[in-house]
Design a protein around this motif. Structure first.
Motif, mmCIF file in Angstrom:
data_model
loop_
_atom_site.group_PDB
_atom_site.id
_atom_site.type_symbol
_atom_site.label_atom_id
_atom_site.label_comp_id
_atom_site.label_asym_id
_atom_site.label_seq_id
_atom_site.Cartn_x
_atom_site.Cartn_y
_atom_site.Cartn_z
ATOM 1 N N ASP A 222 -9.972 33.332 -59.236
ATOM 2 C CA ASP A 222 -10.158 32.850 -57.864
ATOM 3 C C ASP A 222 -11.479 33.352 -57.297
ATOM 4 O OD1 ASP A 222 -7.620 31.607 -57.770
ATOM 5 O OD2 ASP A 222 -6.669 33.510 -57.255
ATOM 6 N N LEU A 223 -11.800 34.622 -57.599
ATOM 7 C CA LEU A 223 -12.977 35.243 -57.001
ATOM 8 C C LEU A 223 -13.576 36.260 -57.955
ATOM 9 C CD1 LEU A 223 -14.807 35.966 -54.512
ATOM 10 C CD2 LEU A 223 -13.035 37.628 -53.885
ATOM 11 N N LEU A 224 -14.880 36.221 -58.098
ATOM 12 C CA LEU A 224 -15.613 37.269 -58.784
ATOM 13 C C LEU A 224 -16.515 37.944 -57.755
ATOM 14 C CD1 LEU A 224 -16.685 35.668 -62.192
ATOM 15 C CD2 LEU A 224 -14.769 37.192 -61.732
ATOM 16 N N VAL A 225 -16.385 39.247 -57.635
ATOM 17 C CA VAL A 225 -17.205 40.027 -56.716
ATOM 18 C C VAL A 225 -18.325 40.669 -57.522
ATOM 19 C CG1 VAL A 225 -17.257 41.897 -55.029
ATOM 20 C CG2 VAL A 225 -15.206 40.472 -55.238
ATOM 21 N N LEU B 169 -17.769 34.382 -67.725
ATOM 22 C CA LEU B 169 -16.496 34.245 -67.024
ATOM 23 C C LEU B 169 -16.626 33.128 -66.002
ATOM 24 C CD1 LEU B 169 -17.221 37.602 -67.214
ATOM 25 C CD2 LEU B 169 -14.771 37.636 -66.758
ATOM 26 N N HIS B 170 -15.492 32.548 -65.643
ATOM 27 C CA HIS B 170 -15.494 31.407 -64.745
ATOM 28 C C HIS B 170 -14.647 31.711 -63.510
ATOM 29 C CE1 HIS B 170 -17.380 29.187 -68.007
ATOM 30 N NE2 HIS B 170 -16.438 29.672 -68.808
ATOM 31 N N ALA B 171 -15.116 31.243 -62.383
ATOM 32 C CA ALA B 171 -14.409 31.512 -61.132
ATOM 33 C C ALA B 171 -14.624 30.365 -60.170
ATOM 34 C CB ALA B 171 -14.897 32.817 -60.507
ATOM 35 N N ARG B 172 -13.647 30.177 -59.294
ATOM 36 C CA ARG B 172 -13.791 29.164 -58.254
ATOM 37 C C ARG B 172 -14.765 29.605 -57.166
ATOM 38 N NH1 ARG B 172 -8.292 28.958 -59.627
ATOM 39 N NH2 ARG B 172 -7.566 26.891 -60.313
ATOM 40 N N THR B 173 -14.776 30.898 -56.881
ATOM 41 C CA THR B 173 -15.684 31.400 -55.848
ATOM 42 C C THR B 173 -16.340 32.691 -56.333
ATOM 43 O OG1 THR B 173 -13.992 32.727 -54.716
ATOM 44 C CG2 THR B 173 -14.245 30.435 -53.991
ATOM 45 N N VAL B 174 -17.480 32.995 -55.735
ATOM 46 C CA VAL B 174 -18.218 34.217 -56.046
ATOM 47 C C VAL B 174 -18.654 34.851 -54.731
ATOM 48 C CG1 VAL B 174 -20.374 35.151 -57.006
ATOM 49 C CG2 VAL B 174 -19.035 33.486 -58.314
ATOM 50 N N ALA B 175 -18.527 36.165 -54.653
ATOM 51 C CA ALA B 175 -19.047 36.918 -53.508
ATOM 52 C C ALA B 175 -20.168 37.820 -54.003
ATOM 53 C CB ALA B 175 -17.944 37.744 -52.856
ATOM 54 N N LEU B 176 -21.364 37.614 -53.487
ATOM 55 C CA LEU B 176 -22.510 38.458 -53.840
ATOM 56 C C LEU B 176 -22.590 39.612 -52.846
ATOM 57 C CD1 LEU B 176 -25.467 36.046 -54.704
ATOM 58 C CD2 LEU B 176 -23.885 37.199 -56.264
ATOM 59 N N ALA B 177 -22.401 40.814 -53.357
ATOM 60 C CA ALA B 177 -22.525 42.025 -52.539
ATOM 61 C C ALA B 177 -23.473 42.955 -53.281
ATOM 62 C CB ALA B 177 -21.162 42.672 -52.318
ATOM 63 N N PRO C 144 -21.162 25.510 -51.580
ATOM 64 C CA PRO C 144 -19.722 25.760 -51.430
ATOM 65 C C PRO C 144 -19.200 26.759 -52.465
ATOM 66 C CG PRO C 144 -20.186 23.415 -51.252
ATOM 67 C CD PRO C 144 -21.464 24.068 -51.695
ATOM 68 N N GLY C 145 -18.473 27.749 -51.972
ATOM 69 C CA GLY C 145 -17.854 28.725 -52.854
ATOM 70 C C GLY C 145 -18.679 29.955 -53.133
ATOM 71 N N LEU C 146 -19.959 29.950 -52.742
ATOM 72 C CA LEU C 146 -20.822 31.110 -52.941
ATOM 73 C C LEU C 146 -20.933 31.867 -51.616
ATOM 74 C CD1 LEU C 146 -22.727 32.740 -54.782
ATOM 75 C CD2 LEU C 146 -24.598 31.277 -53.968
ATOM 76 N N PHE C 147 -20.399 33.086 -51.597
ATOM 77 C CA PHE C 147 -20.351 33.890 -50.387
ATOM 78 C C PHE C 147 -21.354 35.042 -50.496
ATOM 79 C CE2 PHE C 147 -16.477 31.558 -50.505
ATOM 80 C CZ PHE C 147 -16.080 31.368 -49.192
#
Length: 421
Positions: free
Chosen positions: A3-6, A127-135, A357-360
């Protein structure tokens, strides 16, 4: 597919991961926990923010800095700075208790694919994800003045390149900048026997006042409330209402992001600098070149007079500049889709989603959208809860516009460790 990769395991990444895990998202977290705090700050530095404004964020608020300090025989009191080493250890403790296991591999590439993203690690795993959060923190955005660029690292470094200043013992160093990084670096250098001077563009150095007592009359609290960024209503607005800050006119936001809480030294470092460090305010470097034994700096002063100075090494404590074009781990195609603000930073929506979309985004890169709090640990609390809400909203939509089950509706596979009393 996750769902999410941080991407990133500093205060923002760990806080986002804690909120996402508690929401039941299937996620992975990549990065060396608290890396920049452990590797890019010299020993002996202190956290400028108040201890009560330096918490990483978990949904229940259990894993606060004061809890860590109490468990480890330390104090976390108002107006008593916390050593950076202790804060980094607190972040590791938070990661163990409030976050799923962190994968310490670095991410080298994030690319857009149908239905989400492909994330590639340093050893080549995809790896595959629907969304990614760049921190990703601040290190991708190191800013060095134009005049100093191109000189060898043996002659010029950025203040964030040093976890140890011992190499400069007995030497001669010029620190450029007028903020906390410059002044505390200079203090540490002087205290180890280095000949050091601080060169700053401003006509005078600015020092923060000693914060007012935590316990004080009601009228003083009303006139100048405490906040995570310092006393006063303006700082309170920046630190406690970043969601409202976003609704200010773009030009106003840009101006505040560029000027608010500008370069200043903490009250507790002033006595260590004045009288111990040569101070040269009102000077700007116009050119620099290597000479035998070091660097020659050509400068102009505020009154227009030229000056030349030779030094063995220059440390540029000149901050960071968050720009889309410095997000090198994004594929060129993905980076090219990002809408940018006039200062070059990525435009983000009300839940920290970029124009893709999906890139946070989280942290410094969002300061022009959500205000000065995003430059400090204090902003992680608002960011984590808001961003994860945005991720869940995005996950309700498939690329074709349909819906998928909202993560978190079923039983979680991971839960934070219960707090120890």
């Amino acid at each position: 597919m996750y769902d999410l990769l941080v991407v990133g395991a500093g205060p923002y990444g760990l806080s986002i991961a804690s909120h996402a895990a508690a929401a039941g998202l299937n996620l992975r977290v990549f990065g060396r926990p608290m890396a920049s705090w452990r590797d890019n700050m010299p020993r002996g530095m202190f956290l400028k923010s108040e201890p009560w404004a330096s918490n990483l964020s978990d949904p229940a608020g259990r894993w606060r800095l004061e809890v860590y300090c109490a468990e480890h025989g330390m104090t976390a009191r108002h107006a008593e700075p916390i050593p950076v080493e202790a804060f980094a250890s607190y972040g590791l403790w938070f990661a163990r208790h409030a976050v799923p296991e962190v994968d310490e591999r670095m991410v080298t590439r994030v690319a857009s694919v149908p239905g989400g993203f492909t994330v590639v690690t340093e050893d080549g795993e995809a790896l595959h994800a629907r969304t990614v959060a760049l921190a990703v923190g601040v290190m991708p955005f190191v800013e060095v003045p134009q005049a100093l660029r191109g000189l060898h690292p043996a002659l010029v470094t950025h203040s964030s390149h040093h976890s140890d200043l011992d190499r400069f013992r007995g030497g001669d160093v010029t620190v450029i900048g007028g903020g906390q990084a410059a002044l505390e670096t200079a203090a540490l250098l002087a205290e180890q026997g280095t000949r050091v001077r601080v060169l700053a563009r401003a006509d005078r150095l600015v020092w923060n006042d000693v914060p007012p007592p935590w316990e004080r009359p009601l009228w003083q609290n009303i006139r100048s409330p405490h906040s995570g960024l310092g006393p006063g209503w303006r700082n309170w607005f920046y630190s406690e209402r970043p969601g409202y800050f976003r609704h200010l006119p773009e030009q106003t936001r840009q101006r505040i992001a560029a000027t608010a809480l500008g370069p200043a030294g903490a009250w507790w470092v002033r006595d260590r600098v004045e009288g111990a460090v040569e101070l040269l305010p009102g000077h700007q470097v116009t050119a620099a070149r290597a000479v035998p034994g070091g660097v020659r700096l050509d400068m102009t002063s505020r009154n227009g007079g030229p000056r030349t100075l030779e030094t063995e090494h220059v440390i540029a404590a000149t901050g960071f500049r968050a720009r889309c074009d410095r997000l090198g781990l994004l594929s060129e195609e993905l980076r090219g889709t990002l809408a940018a603000l006039p200062d070059g930073s990525p435009a983000v929506g009300r839940e920290f989603e970029s124009s893709h979309p999906g890139l946070f985004m989280a942290g410094l890169v969002t300061a022009s959208g959500f205000g000065p709090a995003m430059r400090f640990v204090h902003g992680a609390t608002f960011t984590a809860s808001t961003l994860v809400r945005g991720v869940r909203r995005r996950l309700r939509k498939t690329p074709a516009g349909g819906t998928i089950p909202v993560p978190g509706a079923g039983k979680r596979e991971w839960a934070p460790t219960p707090v120890r009393r």
